[in-house]
Scaffold this active site. Structure first.
Site, PDB file in Angstrom:
ATOM      1  N   PHE A 111      28.985   9.852  50.131  1.00 47.08           N
ATOM      2  CA  PHE A 111      27.655  10.192  50.121  1.00 47.08           C
ATOM      3  C   PHE A 111      26.841   9.421  50.907  1.00 47.08           C
ATOM      4  O   PHE A 111      25.520   9.651  51.279  1.00 47.08           O
ATOM      5  CB  PHE A 111      27.358  10.887  49.163  1.00 47.08           C
ATOM      6  CG  PHE A 111      26.589   9.886  47.769  1.00 47.08           C
ATOM      7  CD1 PHE A 111      27.691   9.037  47.331  1.00 47.08           C
ATOM      8  CD2 PHE A 111      25.330   9.681  47.798  1.00 47.08           C
ATOM      9  CE1 PHE A 111      26.955   8.123  46.190  1.00 47.08           C
ATOM     10  CE2 PHE A 111      24.858   8.768  46.968  1.00 47.08           C
ATOM     11  CZ  PHE A 111      25.675   7.874  46.178  1.00 47.08           C
ATOM     12  N   LYS A 112      27.080   8.130  50.733  1.00 48.55           N
ATOM     13  CA  LYS A 112      26.133   6.874  51.210  1.00 48.55           C
ATOM     14  C   LYS A 112      25.871   7.068  52.603  1.00 48.55           C
ATOM     15  O   LYS A 112      24.656   6.474  52.922  1.00 48.55           O
ATOM     16  CB  LYS A 112      26.806   5.611  50.735  1.00 48.55           C
ATOM     17  CG  LYS A 112      26.954   5.524  49.426  1.00 48.55           C
ATOM     18  CD  LYS A 112      27.314   4.096  48.869  1.00 48.55           C
ATOM     19  CE  LYS A 112      27.089   3.874  47.238  1.00 48.55           C
ATOM     20  NZ  LYS A 112      28.168   4.524  46.524  1.00 48.55           N
ATOM     21  N   ASP A 113      26.510   7.847  53.471  1.00 43.47           N
ATOM     22  CA  ASP A 113      26.228   7.878  54.816  1.00 43.47           C
ATOM     23  C   ASP A 113      24.877   8.722  54.774  1.00 43.47           C
ATOM     24  O   ASP A 113      24.243   8.628  55.796  1.00 43.47           O
ATOM     25  CB  ASP A 113      27.116   8.839  55.280  1.00 43.47           C
ATOM     26  CG  ASP A 113      28.555   8.083  56.057  1.00 43.47           C
ATOM     27  OD1 ASP A 113      28.514   6.560  56.000  1.00 43.47           O
ATOM     28  OD2 ASP A 113      29.564   8.472  55.720  1.00 43.47           O
ATOM     29  N   LEU A 116      22.337   6.042  54.435  1.00 42.94           N
ATOM     30  CA  LEU A 116      22.493   4.903  55.215  1.00 42.94           C
ATOM     31  C   LEU A 116      22.442   5.079  56.872  1.00 42.94           C
ATOM     32  O   LEU A 116      21.929   4.252  57.748  1.00 42.94           O
ATOM     33  CB  LEU A 116      23.726   3.900  54.815  1.00 42.94           C
ATOM     34  CG  LEU A 116      23.330   3.100  53.631  1.00 42.94           C
ATOM     35  CD1 LEU A 116      24.480   2.838  53.028  1.00 42.94           C
ATOM     36  CD2 LEU A 116      22.555   1.936  53.878  1.00 42.94           C
TER      37      LEU A 116
END
Ligand code: PLP
Length: 462
Positions: A111-113, A116
């Site tokens: 989910f960090k995409d 970021l």
């Protein structure tokens, strides 16, 4: 919109200053001075928007002093066009009122995409406008590093140094970082553990003189822009299931408290959320705090869900700031005490408030594998270990069975084959865009666990 520090001493900043600064000079975290409010009518009118269009609506009020509506539109369109699913964040139904929100269709499968990929574009925009350059330094135990590199690798004004503990991240995670080539990308494997890496990053931020006037920027979730981008998918999932007229609940696999804090903000901005559930692994300081008002640091346990292996959650300070009525002095005293161990609980009435806002549950490795196996067998759906913790906590804490319970699926199971195999399931195959990951060349510098060595290597590359 202005941003203020949770410690109350640093002066307020604009969005772009906060974006490029990371930590406030008084040691606090930046939060918006006030939150935009959305009425039920307005939220209801969003039900047919694409993910990118919804992101534009929700993010604009936070950034509009610095970024025009059309510039933001171009950035979010580009960001979410790079995801590998047309819905960007698809919902999958497991049972009558049990749902999974798949947040792993970005380039690095976690989910960090979501944040970021946007952060890289936001930073570029600000740096070009100011004709400035930025040195980014970050520590990762896995997912943040690859997402940050993938998000910033096209940025000509950013030099990025990502430290990971040598031989202590999974092979897929390492290759996702070290196979991304770019003159501005520098992977450093430190002969030490994750805490050593994080310590070096903290020390470098506190004293940036080694950069000879250069400026350090942050990509971890102390950076407000990451939280901001994550608010969007709470709205997206809710309206997809009949919100705002029908409330929903969320269960969130939690480490640094960034993701679930974004859900708390969504609720404060007007989204009807019945329950917010903090799901932890055996590193359960947040569960102990919320369920029993015990906030005591314990040793780090290595689990099957490594992206949630933390001792303290940095973003919890942002919630505490609200619980202590945004009193920077009171918060400084509390946080200092909690950090040095002279305090280990919240004032009872503040804790009561926290309990009204959040439920919590802790899931150990054995239960994690059981849930992966059970959901695979009964629902024909493969969870990654982090998401499995979320599903289990959602089941245990659910007080409103009539309300849809949505677990945030934070990573693709292919990133964590060990847990999947332990759960008796076949390891999944890498998606097409990563299918040759194991053949790609790697680039990485292995360095001793020593601050001066790391800093002089950084200078030699700048
Ligand atoms: C980072 C991460 C988490 C924890 O999110 P926080 O915002 O730090 O609470 C959970 N699951 C996965 C897969 C992650 O990469």
């Amino acid at each position: 919109m202005r941003y203020i520090s949770t410690r109350g001493k640093a002066s307020s900043l604009s969005f772009e200053d906060v974006l490029l600064t990371g930590l406030a000079s008084d040691g606090g975290l930046y939060v918006p001075e006030s939150l935009p409010q959305f009425s039920h009518e307005e939220i209801a009118s969003w039900s047919k928007l694409s993910y990118a269009d919804l992101a534009h609506k929700i993010i604009l009020p936070f950034v509009e002093d610095d970024i025009s509506s059309s510039e933001l539109k171009a950035m979010v369109d580009e960001t979410y066009a790079g995801f590998n699913h047309k819905a960007v964040a698809p919902l999958v139904q497991l049972d009558q009122n049990e749902w999974v929100l798949e947040l792993f269709h970005g380039p690095t499968l976690a989910f960090k995409d979501f944040a970021l990929q946007l952060l890289g574009r936001l930073m570029d925009h600000a740096l070009i406008k100011r004709d400035k350059r930025l040195v980014i330094m970050g520590a990762t135990s896995g997912d943040t590093g690859s997402a940050a590199i993938e998000g910033c690798r096209h940025s000509e004004r950013v030099q990025m140094f990502i430290l990971h503990p040598h031989e202590r991240v999974s092979e897929v995670q390492r290759r996702q970082m070290t196979t991304l080539m770019g003159d501005n990308i520098h992977n450093i494997a430190v002969r030490g553990n994750f805490d050593d890496c994080q310590q070096m990053v903290k020390q470098s931020f506190a004293d940036q003189s080694f950069l000879n006037g250069g400026q350090l920027g942050a990509v971890n979730s102390i950076n407000w822009a990451r939280i901001m981008a994550q608010i969007v998918y709470y709205f997206y999932a809710s309206v997809a299931l009949g919100g705002p007229h029908r409330p929903v609940s969320f269960s969130v696999p939690t480490g640094n408290f960034g993701d679930i804090y974004a859900g708390y903000l969504a609720k404060k901005m007007g989204l009807p959320i019945k329950q917010l559930i903090v799901a932890t692994n055996e590193n359960d300081i947040l569960h102990r705090c919320i369920s029993a008002n015990q906030y005591e640091k314990q040793g780090l346990v290595q689990t099957l869900s490594p992206s949630m292996d933390i001792m303290v959650s940095s973003n919890f300070e942002r919630l505490l700031f609200d619980l202590y009525d945004r009193d920077g002095a009171a918060l400084t005293e509390l946080v200092t005490g909690l950090n040095d161990g002279t305090a280990n609980s919240l004032e009872p009435q503040r804790w009561q408030q926290a309990r009204e806002l959040f439920s919590s549950h802790r899931v150990d490795d054995e239960q994690t594998c059981e849930v992966i196996g059970q959901v695979a067998q009964e629902h024909n759906y493969l969870l990654d270990p982090h998401s499995a913790i979320g599903v289990e906590a959602g089941r245990v804490c659910n007080q409103h069975p009539e309300v849809p319970m949505i677990t945030l699926a934070t990573a693709h199971p292919v990133k964590f084959p060990d847990a999947v195999i332990k759960a008796g399931q076949a390891a999944p195959e890498l998606p097409v865009h990563l299918s040759d990951l194991h053949e790609r060349p790697e680039r990485c510098k292995v360095l001793d666990n020593d601050l001066a060595t790391v800093q002089s290597y950084m200078m030699s590359q700048l």
